[in-house]
Design a protein around this motif. Structure first.
Motif, mmCIF file in Angstrom:
data_model
loop_
_atom_site.group_PDB
_atom_site.id
_atom_site.type_symbol
_atom_site.label_atom_id
_atom_site.label_comp_id
_atom_site.label_asym_id
_atom_site.label_seq_id
_atom_site.Cartn_x
_atom_site.Cartn_y
_atom_site.Cartn_z
ATOM 1 N N GLN A 49 1.222 -1.361 -1.569
ATOM 2 C CA GLN A 49 2.003 -0.151 -2.261
ATOM 3 C C GLN A 49 1.711 0.125 -3.698
ATOM 4 O OE1 GLN A 49 6.314 -0.926 -1.668
ATOM 5 N NE2 GLN A 49 6.537 1.378 -2.244
ATOM 6 N N HIS A 50 1.326 -1.132 -4.329
ATOM 7 C CA HIS A 50 0.953 -1.049 -5.628
ATOM 8 C C HIS A 50 -0.014 -0.448 -5.996
ATOM 9 C CE1 HIS A 50 0.892 -2.314 -10.035
ATOM 10 N NE2 HIS A 50 -0.205 -2.920 -9.725
ATOM 11 N N ALA A 51 -1.109 -0.692 -5.288
ATOM 12 C CA ALA A 51 -2.499 -0.013 -5.388
ATOM 13 C C ALA A 51 -2.378 1.385 -5.183
ATOM 14 C CB ALA A 51 -3.265 -0.713 -4.441
ATOM 15 N N GLU A 52 -1.552 1.941 -3.920
ATOM 16 C CA GLU A 52 -1.525 3.221 -3.749
ATOM 17 C C GLU A 52 -0.785 4.041 -5.134
ATOM 18 O OE1 GLU A 52 0.644 3.558 -0.158
ATOM 19 O OE2 GLU A 52 -1.198 2.865 0.991
ATOM 20 N N GLN A 57 -1.153 7.294 -10.021
ATOM 21 C CA GLN A 57 -0.971 7.471 -11.260
ATOM 22 C C GLN A 57 -2.221 7.743 -12.091
ATOM 23 O OE1 GLN A 57 0.679 3.600 -12.584
ATOM 24 N NE2 GLN A 57 2.665 4.389 -12.192
ATOM 25 N N ARG A 58 -3.164 7.189 -11.793
ATOM 26 C CA ARG A 58 -4.574 7.000 -12.409
ATOM 27 C C ARG A 58 -5.644 8.332 -11.882
ATOM 28 N NH1 ARG A 58 -4.658 0.626 -12.784
ATOM 29 N NH2 ARG A 58 -3.416 0.433 -14.577
ATOM 30 N N GLY A 59 -5.223 8.995 -10.831
ATOM 31 C CA GLY A 59 -5.833 10.001 -10.487
ATOM 32 C C GLY A 59 -7.120 9.744 -9.792
ATOM 33 N N ILE A 60 -7.270 8.624 -9.265
ATOM 34 C CA ILE A 60 -8.433 7.950 -8.502
ATOM 35 C C ILE A 60 -8.451 8.549 -7.031
ATOM 36 C CG2 ILE A 60 -9.574 5.715 -7.690
ATOM 37 C CD1 ILE A 60 -8.249 4.426 -10.098
ATOM 38 N N GLU A 61 -9.455 9.288 -6.817
ATOM 39 C CA GLU A 61 -9.774 9.804 -5.461
ATOM 40 C C GLU A 61 -10.789 9.023 -4.620
ATOM 41 O OE1 GLU A 61 -9.689 13.847 -5.123
ATOM 42 O OE2 GLU A 61 -8.208 14.271 -6.544
ATOM 43 N N LEU A 62 -10.547 8.399 -3.468
ATOM 44 C CA LEU A 62 -11.422 7.437 -3.002
ATOM 45 C C LEU A 62 -12.028 8.451 -1.626
ATOM 46 C CD1 LEU A 62 -9.758 4.148 -2.597
ATOM 47 C CD2 LEU A 62 -11.591 4.818 -4.116
ATOM 48 N N GLN A 63 -13.528 8.239 -1.458
ATOM 49 C CA GLN A 63 -14.204 9.135 -0.367
ATOM 50 C C GLN A 63 -14.472 8.169 0.663
ATOM 51 O OE1 GLN A 63 -14.436 12.327 -0.586
ATOM 52 N NE2 GLN A 63 -13.266 12.139 -2.559
ATOM 53 N N PRO A 64 -14.702 8.440 1.837
ATOM 54 C CA PRO A 64 -15.061 7.550 2.928
ATOM 55 C C PRO A 64 -16.209 6.476 2.458
ATOM 56 C CG PRO A 64 -14.802 9.813 3.889
ATOM 57 C CD PRO A 64 -14.660 9.858 2.311
ATOM 58 N N ASP A 65 -17.059 6.984 1.682
ATOM 59 C CA ASP A 65 -18.216 5.917 1.461
ATOM 60 C C ASP A 65 -17.692 4.966 0.612
ATOM 61 O OD1 ASP A 65 -18.023 8.275 -0.579
ATOM 62 O OD2 ASP A 65 -20.032 7.487 -1.446
ATOM 63 N N ASP A 91 -17.068 4.048 -11.693
ATOM 64 C CA ASP A 91 -16.189 4.170 -12.929
ATOM 65 C C ASP A 91 -14.459 3.721 -12.370
ATOM 66 O OD1 ASP A 91 -15.623 6.053 -11.104
ATOM 67 O OD2 ASP A 91 -15.295 7.790 -12.486
ATOM 68 N N MET A 92 -14.627 2.887 -11.334
ATOM 69 C CA MET A 92 -13.461 2.439 -10.899
ATOM 70 C C MET A 92 -13.452 0.552 -10.552
ATOM 71 S SD MET A 92 -12.926 4.866 -7.683
ATOM 72 C CE MET A 92 -14.755 5.072 -7.219
ATOM 73 N N ASP A 108 -9.090 2.933 -13.251
ATOM 74 C CA ASP A 108 -10.080 3.772 -13.697
ATOM 75 C C ASP A 108 -10.690 3.197 -14.913
ATOM 76 O OD1 ASP A 108 -8.118 4.264 -15.335
ATOM 77 O OD2 ASP A 108 -8.040 6.496 -15.015
ATOM 78 N N SER A 109 -12.000 4.006 -15.599
ATOM 79 C CA SER A 109 -12.455 3.201 -16.205
ATOM 80 C C SER A 109 -11.874 3.269 -17.507
ATOM 81 C CB SER A 109 -13.918 4.184 -16.793
ATOM 82 O OG SER A 109 -13.432 5.527 -16.852
ATOM 83 N N ALA A 110 -11.051 4.225 -17.894
ATOM 84 C CA ALA A 110 -10.079 4.049 -18.964
ATOM 85 C C ALA A 110 -9.046 2.458 -19.086
ATOM 86 C CB ALA A 110 -8.952 5.249 -19.032
#
Length: 127
Positions: A49-52, A57-65, A91-92, A108-110
């Motif tokens: 849940q924390h990771a989700e 929050q950080r706007g990280i969008e994961l693709q299937p790859d 960058d993740m 994310d990178s920041a």
């Protein structure tokens, strides 16, 4: 009075013996249960849940790859006996509990800049 009773004797005409035998061969998951795809996804990578929350929050969008690469990195870490790993991917970055195949947190990178990663026993750089 030592005669054995069968279901057919108890309920004549109600339960055919073949139906009783076929129950033992019923699938482990009911037809309306989780799909094979859902089970497969759960076996590859899970997210706490924390990771989700961090992903959102950080706007990280994961693709299937990305998920495939994370799953492969977890497999490599497990083969080396790792418990908690840092997976760095472009960058993740992800902290992963290898045994449970669960992403514990995501950055994310920041968020990675000037950060110290603790409570890990391995790191994997994925291209």
């Amino acid at each position: 009075m030592t005669d054995r009773l069968t279901i057919g004797q108890l309920y004549p005409g109600k339960v055919p013996p073949a139906a009783v035998r076929n129950k033992a061969l019923a699938p482990a998951y009911p037809p309306n249960g989780p799909s094979f795809q859902r089970l497969l996804e759960n076996e590859l990578v899970r997210f706490s849940q924390h990771a989700e929350m961090r992903l959102a929050q950080r706007g990280i969008e994961l693709q299937p790859d990305h998920l495939t690469k994370i799953g492969s990195a977890i497999d490599k870490a497990a083969s080396k006996g790792a418990n908690d790993s840092l997976i760095i991917m472009s960058d993740m970055a992800f902290i992963v509990n290898v045994k449970n195949r669960t992403v514990v947190t995501a950055m994310d990178s920041a968020s990675m800049q000037d950060n110290v990663f603790t409570q890990i026993d391995s790191a994997i750089v994925v291209s």
